[in-house]
Design an enzyme around this catalytic site. Structure first.
Site, PDB file in Angstrom:
ATOM      1  CB  SER A  89      -0.911   0.025   1.226  1.00  0.00           C
ATOM      2  OG  SER A  89      -1.765   1.166   1.185  1.00  0.00           O
ATOM      3  CD  GLU A  90      -1.351   3.995  -2.953  1.00  0.00           C
ATOM      4  OE1 GLU A  90      -2.234   4.585  -3.571  1.00  0.00           O
ATOM      5  OE2 GLU A  90      -1.290   2.751  -2.893  1.00  0.00           O
ATOM      6  CG  ASN A  91      -1.024   3.722   3.577  1.00  0.00           C
ATOM      7  OD1 ASN A  91      -1.025   2.779   2.808  1.00  0.00           O
ATOM      8  ND2 ASN A  91      -1.595   3.664   4.773  1.00  0.00           N
TER       9      ASN A  91
END
Length: 217
Positions: free
Chosen positions: A47-49
């Protein structure tokens, strides 16, 4: 005709992800894929976070709201999973270390162009966000979406009418009616939902379709 449900679409996409791939699941419908990775297959979800090693969604009442994906949904973490800085996460994306990204979309064009963002005040997640980085940086981009809009307009088109997220990025599309590859010649149908015919699929698609099912078999 029995179109696939979103859960069935997620399951259909999940079985096509090979063992060992690092995969980012875009906000919305693609996040359902996390619940359907086949048992015994190691697919490392990103997940890009700043998460690597996500598992399926938590059971109701077991949510940890300190552990969320980029769409602010609660997630679980497999043993060995990790958290890291947002910048490191985008370094993975931009450095070409993600094998696959599955995105939602408003439209996909026959040449692989994808449009999956808008600037309307009514959108819950306006602007392009990380999708542009993912579409450009991931080794492969698949799309998971409904075949038509709520009012019946085709979402598979000759050319996108929405602002583009990326050009010629998409290689495969999963809809509630079919699985299609994006080829040099346009859309090639790999699978159809139960009862869906090529005639019907062509009637709800605004681009030419080739029947490639026999080639796969």
């Amino acid at each position: 005709m029995q179109p696939w449900s979103r859960t069935q679409m997620a399951g259909r996409a999940a079985v096509d992800i090979p063992d060992g791939w690092y995969c980012n699941l875009g906000i919305g419908m693609p996040t359902l894929i996390a619940d359907h990775i086949p048992e015994g297959r190691e697919v490392v979800l990103h997940s890009e976070n700043g998460i690597l090693g996500m598992g399926p969604a938590p059971e109701k009442g077991q949510e940890d709201w300190w552990l969320i994906n980029a769409g602010k949904q609660p997630v679980t973490l497999h043993p060995g999973g990790s958290y890291f800085h947002h910048a490191d996460s985008f370094g993975m994306i931009r450095g070409g270390h993600i094998d696959l990204c599955v995105l939602g979309a408003f439209e996909v064009a026959a040449n692989g162009d994808i449009a999956n963002w808008a600037t309307s005040e009514n959108d819950s997640a306006p602007a392009v966000g990380g999708a542009m980085d993912l579409a450009a940086g991931a080794k492969r981009v698949w799309v998971m979406m409904e075949h038509t809009t709520k009012d019946g307009r085709p979402k598979l088109v000759e050319a996108c009418s929405y602002p583009l997220t990326a050009m010629r990025a998409v290689s495969r599309v999963y809809t509630n009616l079919a699985v299609l590859d994006v080829t040099e010649a346009g859309f090639a149908v790999r699978d159809l939902a139960p009862g869906v015919t090529m005639e019907h699929l062509r009637s709800v698609t605004a681009a030419p379709l080739a029947d490639a099912r026999e080639a796969v078999a």
